[in-house]
Design a protein around this motif. Structure first.
Motif, PDB file in Angstrom:
ATOM      1  N   MET A  31       0.859  -1.176   0.000  1.00 46.64           N
ATOM      2  CA  MET A  31       0.000   0.000   0.000  1.00 46.64           C
ATOM      3  C   MET A  31       0.898   1.230   0.000  1.00 46.64           C
ATOM      4  O   MET A  31       1.987   1.209   0.574  1.00 46.64           O
ATOM      5  CB  MET A  31      -0.906   0.038   1.218  1.00 46.64           C
ATOM      6  N   GLY A  32       0.425   2.312  -0.631  1.00 46.90           N
ATOM      7  CA  GLY A  32       1.259   3.499  -0.681  1.00 46.90           C
ATOM      8  C   GLY A  32       0.483   4.763  -0.977  1.00 46.90           C
ATOM      9  O   GLY A  32      -0.711   4.735  -1.277  1.00 46.90           O
ATOM     10  N   SER A  50       2.492  -4.536   3.657  1.00 41.98           N
ATOM     11  CA  SER A  50       1.416  -4.768   4.612  1.00 41.98           C
ATOM     12  C   SER A  50       1.712  -5.848   5.646  1.00 41.98           C
ATOM     13  O   SER A  50       1.377  -5.692   6.821  1.00 41.98           O
ATOM     14  CB  SER A  50       0.127  -5.100   3.858  1.00 41.98           C
ATOM     15  N   ALA A  51       2.335  -6.940   5.237  1.00 44.43           N
ATOM     16  CA  ALA A  51       2.574  -8.035   6.160  1.00 44.43           C
ATOM     17  C   ALA A  51       3.650  -7.698   7.189  1.00 44.43           C
ATOM     18  O   ALA A  51       3.480  -7.966   8.382  1.00 44.43           O
ATOM     19  CB  ALA A  51       2.956  -9.296   5.401  1.00 44.43           C
ATOM     20  N   SER A  52       4.741  -7.113   6.743  1.00 48.29           N
ATOM     21  CA  SER A  52       5.863  -6.837   7.630  1.00 48.29           C
ATOM     22  C   SER A  52       5.786  -5.467   8.290  1.00 48.29           C
ATOM     23  O   SER A  52       6.400  -5.246   9.334  1.00 48.29           O
ATOM     24  CB  SER A  52       7.176  -6.951   6.863  1.00 48.29           C
ATOM     25  N   GLY A  53       5.069  -4.533   7.669  1.00 48.16           N
ATOM     26  CA  GLY A  53       5.016  -3.175   8.160  1.00 48.16           C
ATOM     27  C   GLY A  53       6.212  -2.336   7.747  1.00 48.16           C
ATOM     28  O   GLY A  53       6.356  -1.200   8.203  1.00 48.16           O
ATOM     29  N   ARG A  54       7.086  -2.873   6.906  1.00 51.59           N
ATOM     30  CA  ARG A  54       8.259  -2.141   6.446  1.00 51.59           C
ATOM     31  C   ARG A  54       7.830  -0.926   5.637  1.00 51.59           C
ATOM     32  O   ARG A  54       6.970  -1.023   4.762  1.00 51.59           O
ATOM     33  CB  ARG A  54       9.143  -3.057   5.599  1.00 51.59           C
ATOM     34  N   THR A  55       8.425   0.215   5.918  1.00 52.08           N
ATOM     35  CA  THR A  55       8.028   1.466   5.285  1.00 52.08           C
ATOM     36  C   THR A  55       9.179   2.114   4.536  1.00 52.08           C
ATOM     37  O   THR A  55      10.356   1.899   4.843  1.00 52.08           O
ATOM     38  CB  THR A  55       7.490   2.463   6.318  1.00 52.08           C
ATOM     39  N   TYR A  56       8.814   2.938   3.555  1.00 55.43           N
ATOM     40  CA  TYR A  56       9.769   3.702   2.768  1.00 55.43           C
ATOM     41  C   TYR A  56       9.183   5.084   2.538  1.00 55.43           C
ATOM     42  O   TYR A  56       7.975   5.231   2.374  1.00 55.43           O
ATOM     43  CB  TYR A  56      10.054   3.025   1.427  1.00 55.43           C
ATOM     44  N   ILE A  67       3.503   6.909   7.343  1.00 60.08           N
ATOM     45  CA  ILE A  67       2.520   6.013   6.760  1.00 60.08           C
ATOM     46  C   ILE A  67       2.252   4.880   7.750  1.00 60.08           C
ATOM     47  O   ILE A  67       3.168   4.377   8.398  1.00 60.08           O
ATOM     48  CB  ILE A  67       2.992   5.460   5.395  1.00 60.08           C
ATOM     49  N   SER A  68       0.998   4.494   7.873  1.00 61.25           N
ATOM     50  CA  SER A  68       0.628   3.416   8.772  1.00 61.25           C
ATOM     51  C   SER A  68      -0.600   2.704   8.227  1.00 61.25           C
ATOM     52  O   SER A  68      -1.225   3.157   7.268  1.00 61.25           O
ATOM     53  CB  SER A  68       0.372   3.940  10.191  1.00 61.25           C
ATOM     54  N   GLN A  69      -0.948   1.599   8.844  1.00 63.40           N
ATOM     55  CA  GLN A  69      -2.065   0.801   8.372  1.00 63.40           C
ATOM     56  C   GLN A  69      -2.788   0.140   9.522  1.00 63.40           C
ATOM     57  O   GLN A  69      -2.228  -0.098  10.590  1.00 63.40           O
ATOM     58  CB  GLN A  69      -1.565  -0.271   7.396  1.00 63.40           C
ATOM     59  N   ASP A  70      -4.058  -0.179   9.270  1.00 61.04           N
ATOM     60  CA  ASP A  70      -4.861  -0.997  10.163  1.00 61.04           C
ATOM     61  C   ASP A  70      -5.396  -2.120   9.286  1.00 61.04           C
ATOM     62  O   ASP A  70      -6.384  -1.944   8.576  1.00 61.04           O
ATOM     63  CB  ASP A  70      -5.993  -0.188  10.780  1.00 61.04           C
ATOM     64  N   ASN A  71      -4.724  -3.255   9.315  1.00 64.01           N
ATOM     65  CA  ASN A  71      -5.093  -4.353   8.424  1.00 64.01           C
ATOM     66  C   ASN A  71      -6.486  -4.906   8.720  1.00 64.01           C
ATOM     67  O   ASN A  71      -7.180  -5.355   7.811  1.00 64.01           O
ATOM     68  CB  ASN A  71      -4.057  -5.473   8.507  1.00 64.01           C
ATOM     69  N   THR A  97       0.973  -5.504  -5.460  1.00 66.25           N
ATOM     70  CA  THR A  97       1.525  -6.783  -5.017  1.00 66.25           C
ATOM     71  C   THR A  97       3.012  -6.657  -4.747  1.00 66.25           C
ATOM     72  O   THR A  97       3.706  -5.808  -5.311  1.00 66.25           O
ATOM     73  CB  THR A  97       1.279  -7.870  -6.066  1.00 66.25           C
ATOM     74  N   LEU A  98       3.498  -7.525  -3.888  1.00 66.79           N
ATOM     75  CA  LEU A  98       4.903  -7.507  -3.494  1.00 66.79           C
ATOM     76  C   LEU A  98       5.679  -8.598  -4.209  1.00 66.79           C
ATOM     77  O   LEU A  98       5.362  -9.786  -4.093  1.00 66.79           O
ATOM     78  CB  LEU A  98       5.019  -7.677  -1.988  1.00 66.79           C
ATOM     79  N   GLY A  99       6.712  -8.191  -4.948  1.00 68.33           N
ATOM     80  CA  GLY A  99       7.683  -9.103  -5.511  1.00 68.33           C
ATOM     81  C   GLY A  99       9.023  -8.743  -4.921  1.00 68.33           C
ATOM     82  O   GLY A  99       9.198  -8.730  -3.698  1.00 68.33           O
ATOM     83  N   VAL A 100       9.988  -8.419  -5.781  1.00 73.91           N
ATOM     84  CA  VAL A 100      11.240  -7.847  -5.289  1.00 73.91           C
ATOM     85  C   VAL A 100      10.935  -6.505  -4.642  1.00 73.91           C
ATOM     86  O   VAL A 100      11.517  -6.143  -3.620  1.00 73.91           O
ATOM     87  CB  VAL A 100      12.261  -7.686  -6.432  1.00 73.91           C
TER      88      VAL A 100
END
Length: 116
Positions: A31-32, A50-56, A67-71, A97-100
């Motif tokens: 998400m972004g 979304s799964a890890s919560g890693r942000t950029y 940036i934050s989320q409520d899954n 979707t997440l790839g590399v």
């Protein structure tokens, strides 16, 4: 197909804050937030895995935006502090979707942020 609806935009004075929300119809692995000012190309502001919560974050907003989320609620947020006139733009929520890295596939209609 994922539907996204942004809200929370508005007009604020320099130094002010806004909190944007993006309601999603389904969970996405990425998400972004992106923004586009008149006469300029769309630019990425921040993203979250979304799964890890890693942000950029884009360099222009580091230290000011979060940036934050409520899954559980399938909702994405962007807390914007110390807003400046150059932050004025239409802000768009994106999902993918997440790839590399994140691959963006879905976009909201946008919410306007104006800083004066």
């Amino acid at each position: 197909h994922v539907q996204l609806v942004e809200s929370g935009g508005g007009s604020v004075q320099g130094g002010g804050s806004l909190r944007l929300s993006c309601a999603a119809s389904a969970y996405s692995t990425c998400m972004g937030w992106f923004r586009q000012a008149p006469g300029k190309e769309r630019a990425e502001v921040a993203r979250i895995r979304s799964a890890s919560g890693r942000t950029y974050y884009a360099d222009s907003v580091k230290g000011r935006f979060t940036i934050s989320q409520d899954n559980a609620k399938k909702t994405l947020y962007l807390e914007m502090n110390s807003l400046q006139p150059e932050d004025t733009a239409m802000y768009y929520c994106a999902a993918g979707t997440l790839g590399v890295s994140c691959r963006w596939s879905y976009w909201g209609q946008g919410t306007q942020v104006t800083v004066s």
